[in-house]
Design an enzyme around this catalytic site. Structure first.
Site, PDB file in Angstrom:
ATOM      1  N   SER A 260      -0.830   9.413 -11.524  1.00 48.78           N
ATOM      2  CA  SER A 260       0.302   9.464 -10.593  1.00 48.78           C
ATOM      3  C   SER A 260      -0.140   9.469  -9.139  1.00 48.78           C
ATOM      4  O   SER A 260       0.633   9.096  -8.260  1.00 48.78           O
ATOM      5  CB  SER A 260       1.130  10.725 -10.845  1.00 48.78           C
ATOM      6  OG  SER A 260       1.528  10.824 -12.187  1.00 48.78           O
ATOM      7  N   HIS A 281       0.849   3.196 -14.038  1.00 47.78           N
ATOM      8  CA  HIS A 281       1.540   4.477 -13.884  1.00 47.78           C
ATOM      9  C   HIS A 281       2.877   4.415 -14.604  1.00 47.78           C
ATOM     10  O   HIS A 281       3.851   3.860 -14.094  1.00 47.78           O
ATOM     11  CB  HIS A 281       1.732   4.810 -12.402  1.00 47.78           C
ATOM     12  CG  HIS A 281       2.486   6.080 -12.163  1.00 47.78           C
ATOM     13  ND1 HIS A 281       3.249   6.314 -11.041  1.00 47.78           N
ATOM     14  CD2 HIS A 281       2.597   7.204 -12.928  1.00 47.78           C
ATOM     15  CE1 HIS A 281       3.800   7.512 -11.122  1.00 47.78           C
ATOM     16  NE2 HIS A 281       3.417   8.067 -12.255  1.00 47.78           N
ATOM     17  N   GLU A 293       4.541   1.305 -12.485  1.00 48.49           N
ATOM     18  CA  GLU A 293       3.800   0.947 -11.275  1.00 48.49           C
ATOM     19  C   GLU A 293       2.432   0.429 -11.696  1.00 48.49           C
ATOM     20  O   GLU A 293       1.666   1.141 -12.349  1.00 48.49           O
ATOM     21  CB  GLU A 293       3.633   2.168 -10.359  1.00 48.49           C
ATOM     22  CG  GLU A 293       4.857   2.501  -9.543  1.00 48.49           C
ATOM     23  CD  GLU A 293       4.615   3.643  -8.569  1.00 48.49           C
ATOM     24  OE1 GLU A 293       5.031   3.541  -7.412  1.00 48.49           O
ATOM     25  OE2 GLU A 293       3.996   4.656  -8.966  1.00 48.49           O
ATOM     26  N   ASN A 331       5.744   8.195  -5.682  1.00 52.77           N
ATOM     27  CA  ASN A 331       5.457   9.603  -5.420  1.00 52.77           C
ATOM     28  C   ASN A 331       5.102   9.863  -3.960  1.00 52.77           C
ATOM     29  O   ASN A 331       5.273  10.969  -3.462  1.00 52.77           O
ATOM     30  CB  ASN A 331       4.344  10.105  -6.341  1.00 52.77           C
ATOM     31  CG  ASN A 331       4.855  10.394  -7.735  1.00 52.77           C
ATOM     32  OD1 ASN A 331       6.043  10.618  -7.938  1.00 52.77           O
ATOM     33  ND2 ASN A 331       3.970  10.377  -8.713  1.00 52.77           N
TER      34      ASN A 331
END
Length: 546
Positions: A260, A281, A293, A331
């Site tokens: 992440s 991800h 991702e 994130n």
């Protein structure tokens, strides 16, 4: 009709018969049965003629329709068209055919003129543009048939389920034999539940389980075309795994990490095949969440990227390409607006204020409700990882730490930013949280003030957009639509608003920039305007043209 039209969900034939949309359903002898049906209608003089001639309408249940309107409001979360659709259904009941058509046209034009129409059109076409990656038009892909997942926890099992559903041969490995067994049982239990809900047939489940194999030796990864490491978020553990994979994997195998935040370039440099190392991800639960991702390293080859993007599509994912940075696209932006949310709580807002405003904007949950769902321990570990490198001038809010220290980890412990009754996910405001907030503000000498809904929305949207502009300016992603799709399909941004960068274009870069500079008067460290945002504000340009 109201339920069908406001949701767009199709009905199976038996349900359509039950609803009165069709007069008969036949399993076989379709031509003969259709002829017999029509002859019967003709002989009974029961041919009803055109619908425009229908004058006798059924008597509606006003109470049920009103309940449907309220249900639709809650489900739509601010979206215009479902409620407009119900207005059209109501018009069909209240007006004659000709006037009903006029009213429906009027309602349709209202939808056509709305910003939400533009947002939904952008969302629809942006998904279809994701695979057309600038600079990779001529890249060839690789054949992927066998996939190994390293790590049999919740994430690893979810990734395995996604690949099984996509028709791949899947191997599942875990260094802990008990964890491997638990992972296999979790997969079978999930599939059994899917069969019970009618999402998967018994035959499909059997085929998927046949394609799955548990392995207890990493050497067996040698047959795989793609190996996905899904171990815990610890760089030293991942380094050890990639050193082993470099030795064990066959030439040309793609080595992927499901991380992440971590710097995948470090893992690539540890191997003799950096061109084959990439990030994948997944979002939890990995077999359900659509977003993937795909993280390109500095040394990854074009054909590796092309192969992973194609694999993502084959397992039903919406794949977005990102460069390496802390948190990648999703994130990294989340971290930015989460800080603003916590700053506002310390400044005078309440968690429930902020959650309510963001739900009103169209999110299914506010940031503090999401934090309770995910677990406060995740954020705590992230902050501890950042302690050594956090700049001294950066404002730090310790309210979440105080809650963590009290054992309040969110829904899983029955308390986090909110309290939860046993077996319930409904958040309940808790005075203990208010005490933690006021004590934190007092210790940092912050005089709390009233913060209105407009300021809450502005600070969160501007934090998102400014960080997104920095991501574009740094070349982490090539297009604003990539950011929009990450946020719509991974973080609950309402599709009818088109994503954060599309929203920025609707508001205007000049307006966003002015708001950022105004907020900077109170916190000039956080509110450092993106150079790209400043340029667009000065030129009157738009993010979509980058």
């Amino acid at each position: 009709a109201g339920e069908m039209i406001s949701t767009g969900k199709p009905l199976a034939a038996d349900k359509a018969l039950e609803a009165g949309i069709v007069d008969a359903v036949y399993d076989d002898g379709l031509l003969e049965n259709a002829q017999a049906f029509l002859k019967q209608k003709r002989d009974a003089d029961d041919m009803r003629g055109p619908l425009s001639a229908v004058t006798k309408l059924p008597n509606p249940d006003d109470e049920k329709f009103a309940a449907l309107v309220q249900k639709t409001k809650a489900r739509a979360r601010g979206q215009l068209s479902p409620l407009k659709a119900l207005q059209a259904v109501q018009a069909a009941q209240d007006l004659d055919f000709a006037d009903g058509l006029k009213k429906e046209r009027e309602i349709f034009l209202q939808c056509m003129d709305s910003d939400q129409r533009d947002g939904l059109i952008h969302s629809f076409f942006a998904v279809r543009q994701l695979a057309k990656i600038p600079g990779l038009e001529m890249a060839t892909s690789r054949t992927i048939k066998n996939v190994t997942i390293l790590g049999a926890g919740t994430m690893g099992a979810g990734i395995a389920l996604a690949f099984m559903a996509g028709g791949y041969e899947v191997q599942l490995f875990d260094i802990n034999a008990d964890a491997l067994q638990a992972g296999m049982e979790r997969i079978e239990k999930t599939l059994t539940g899917s069969v019970a809900k009618g999402r998967v047939s018994e035959t499909q489940m059997a085929a998927q389980l046949t394609a799955l194999r548990a392995i207890d030796n990493m050497a067996e990864t040698a047959i795989s075309d793609l190996i996905i490491e899904a171990a815990t978020e610890n760089m030293e553990i991942k380094k050890s795994i990639f050193k082993d994979l470099d030795r064990l994997a066959k030439p040309g195998a793609i080595l992927a990490t499901n991380t992440s935040y971590l710097d995948i370039n470090i893992l690539a440099e540890l191997t003799s095949r950096p061109q084959d190392v990439i990030g994948m991800h997944f979002f939890s639960p990995a077999h359900i969440m659509k977003l993937l991702e795909v993280i390109r390293t500095d040394s990854v080859s074009d054909d590796t990227i092309a192969a992973v993007m194609a694999v993502g599509k084959s397992i039903g994912k919406i794949s977005v390409l990102s460069g390496v940075c802390d948190g990648f696209i999703g994130n990294r932006i989340l971290k930015s607006y989460r800080k603003q949310a916590e700053y506002m709580v310390q400044d005078g807002a309440t968690p429930q204020d902020i959650d309510r405003v963001m739900r009103g904007f169209g999110f299914a949950m506010g940031p503090f409700e999401v934090s309770d769902l995910a677990g406060l321990d995740i954020g705590w570990h992230t902050r501890r990882r950042e302690d050594a490198s956090r700049p001294a001038q950066e404002r730090y809010v310790d309210i979440a730490d105080r809650l963590y220290d009290k054992g309040r980890l969110g829904q899983k412990t029955g308390a986090g930013w909110y309290r939860y009754e046993k077996g319930s996910r409904t958040p309940i405001i808790d005075p203990i949280v208010e005490t933690a907030i006021t004590e934190s503000a007092k210790e940092q000498d912050i005089k709390r003030r009233e913060i209105g809904d407009a300021e809450i929305l502005d600070r969160i949207l501007c934090a998102m957009i400014n960080e997104g502009a920095k991501i574009l300016d740094e070349g982490i992603t090539a297009r604003a639509l990539d950011i929009d799709m990450v946020y719509i399909h991974g973080y609950g941004f309402p599709a009818y608003r088109g994503g954060p960068m599309f929203t920025a274009d609707q508001m205007g870069a000049g307006e966003i920039y002015n708001k950022v500079m105004n907020f900077a008067k109170q916190d000039d460290y956080f509110w450092q305007a993106s150079d790209l945002l400043k340029r667009l504000a000065q030129s009157g340009g738009q993010f979509k043209d980058i």
